[in-house]
Design a protein around this motif. Structure first.
Motif, short mmCIF file in Angstrom:
data_model
loop_
_atom_site.label_atom_id
_atom_site.label_comp_id
_atom_site.label_asym_id
_atom_site.label_seq_id
_atom_site.Cartn_x
_atom_site.Cartn_y
_atom_site.Cartn_z
N GLU A 149 -19.72 -40.89 27.13
CA GLU A 149 -20.52 -41.04 26.01
C GLU A 149 -20.03 -39.97 24.96
OE1 GLU A 149 -24.88 -43.05 26.91
OE2 GLU A 149 -24.76 -40.79 26.31
N CYS A 150 -19.90 -40.40 23.73
CA CYS A 150 -19.39 -39.52 22.77
C CYS A 150 -20.02 -39.75 21.50
CB CYS A 150 -17.84 -39.46 22.43
SG CYS A 150 -17.17 -38.34 21.15
N LEU A 151 -21.51 -39.40 21.51
CA LEU A 151 -22.42 -39.71 20.25
C LEU A 151 -22.41 -38.74 19.10
CD1 LEU A 151 -25.53 -40.75 22.74
CD2 LEU A 151 -23.61 -42.07 21.78
N ALA A 152 -23.00 -39.03 18.09
CA ALA A 152 -22.72 -38.28 16.75
C ALA A 152 -23.80 -36.96 17.24
CB ALA A 152 -23.18 -39.37 15.80
N PHE A 153 -24.86 -37.23 17.82
CA PHE A 153 -25.83 -36.19 18.07
C PHE A 153 -26.31 -35.99 19.54
CE2 PHE A 153 -26.70 -38.04 13.88
CZ PHE A 153 -26.32 -36.90 13.10
N VAL A 154 -26.67 -35.02 19.94
CA VAL A 154 -27.09 -34.54 21.36
C VAL A 154 -28.52 -33.89 20.98
CG1 VAL A 154 -26.91 -33.46 23.67
CG2 VAL A 154 -24.86 -34.47 22.15
N PRO A 155 -29.59 -34.40 21.48
CA PRO A 155 -30.84 -34.03 21.29
C PRO A 155 -31.05 -32.59 22.02
CG PRO A 155 -31.13 -36.23 21.67
CD PRO A 155 -29.85 -35.93 21.88
N LYS A 156 -31.19 -31.53 21.26
CA LYS A 156 -31.32 -30.24 22.21
C LYS A 156 -32.72 -29.38 21.83
CE LYS A 156 -27.10 -29.35 20.90
NZ LYS A 156 -25.69 -28.75 20.47
N GLU A 157 -33.10 -29.52 20.49
CA GLU A 157 -34.20 -28.79 20.13
C GLU A 157 -35.55 -29.20 20.65
OE1 GLU A 157 -34.17 -27.14 16.15
OE2 GLU A 157 -32.05 -27.68 15.92
N PRO A 158 -36.75 -28.29 20.74
CA PRO A 158 -37.76 -28.84 21.24
C PRO A 158 -38.23 -29.97 20.08
CG PRO A 158 -37.63 -26.43 21.06
CD PRO A 158 -36.59 -26.78 20.22
N GLY A 159 -38.86 -31.03 20.70
CA GLY A 159 -39.33 -32.21 19.93
C GLY A 159 -38.25 -33.06 19.74
N GLU A 160 -37.09 -32.80 20.02
CA GLU A 160 -35.88 -33.94 20.07
C GLU A 160 -35.84 -34.50 21.25
OE1 GLU A 160 -32.65 -32.30 16.73
OE2 GLU A 160 -32.35 -31.84 18.79
N ALA A 161 -35.26 -35.77 21.46
CA ALA A 161 -35.32 -36.58 22.61
C ALA A 161 -34.21 -37.90 22.27
CB ALA A 161 -36.69 -36.96 23.04
N ASP A 162 -33.94 -38.17 23.48
CA ASP A 162 -33.33 -39.42 23.75
C ASP A 162 -34.50 -40.42 24.12
OD1 ASP A 162 -30.35 -39.52 23.19
OD2 ASP A 162 -30.30 -38.15 25.06
#
Length: 196
Positions: A149-162
């Motif tokens: 996968e080469c996505l625009a964004f990778v959820p990393k911060e608290p509250g972010e998620a796939d």
């Protein structure tokens, strides 16, 4: 060519209107001379990523929802772009669905968190493969490189998620926002969000 077990990811709807003549023609044109689901999917992905302007990046109206409208006006938010990509893939008998990420808004307009829309495509050799055709810019690079996968964004911060799962239809919250507002700025101010 029907893919058994994936019928819901191949159907046409009012939003994913791959039965629209212009959408169907574009889908078949993109696939011309190509063989296999990977080559065709890559061609459809690159077209949507590079030729359809992201509404916020380009400050572009009108607000689009259906695949045919995105194609006609060559603009759309990430969600709308994902609707066109799904339609182009489905028109080529390649199952396609929708995935979402919950991201933190680092701008000064809009909610603290918002949904970001992307696609999953069923590739015979890899299974469901997520792709993000939102459009590249200096700080965003998405590509079609299965199985990686080469996505625009990778959820990393608290509250972010796939968000888990592949949806056969766009989320109602997404359809509601794109149906309600007629200006790209109003969409930005009211980007959908759901708790996972």
């Amino acid at each position: 060519m029907k893919r058994s077990g994936h019928e819901e990811f191949l159907r046409a709807t009012s939003v994913i209107d791959h039965d629209n003549p212009a959408v169907r023609k574009k889908a078949l044109t993109l696939a011309e001379g190509l063989s296999g689901d990977v080559e065709i999917s890559r061609a459809c992905f690159v077209f949507v990523r590079d030729e359809i302007r992201h509404s916020w990046d380009y400050r572009a109206n009108p607000v689009t929802l259906s695949a045919s409208a995105v194609l006609e006006y060559t603009t759309g938010y990430c969600f709308a772009k994902s609707h066109l990509l799904a339609a182009l893939l489905r028109a080529n008998a390649i199952p396609a669905g929708f995935c979402y990420q919950r991201l933190k808004n680092h701008g000064d307009i809009g909610p603290v968190f918002y949904l970001h829309g992307l696609n999953a495509v069923w590739l015979e050799d890899y299974g469901w493969y997520r792709v993000d055709a939102r459009g590249n810019r200096p700080d965003v690079h998405a590509a079609f490189t299965p199985p990686k996968e080469c996505l625009a964004f990778v959820p990393k911060e608290p509250g972010e998620a796939d968000l888990t799962g592949v949806f056969s239809d766009p989320l109602p919250a997404v359809v509601n926002v794109l149906s309600t507002f007629t200006d790209y700025l109003d969409v930005r101010r009211n980007l959908p969000d759901i708790e996972e």
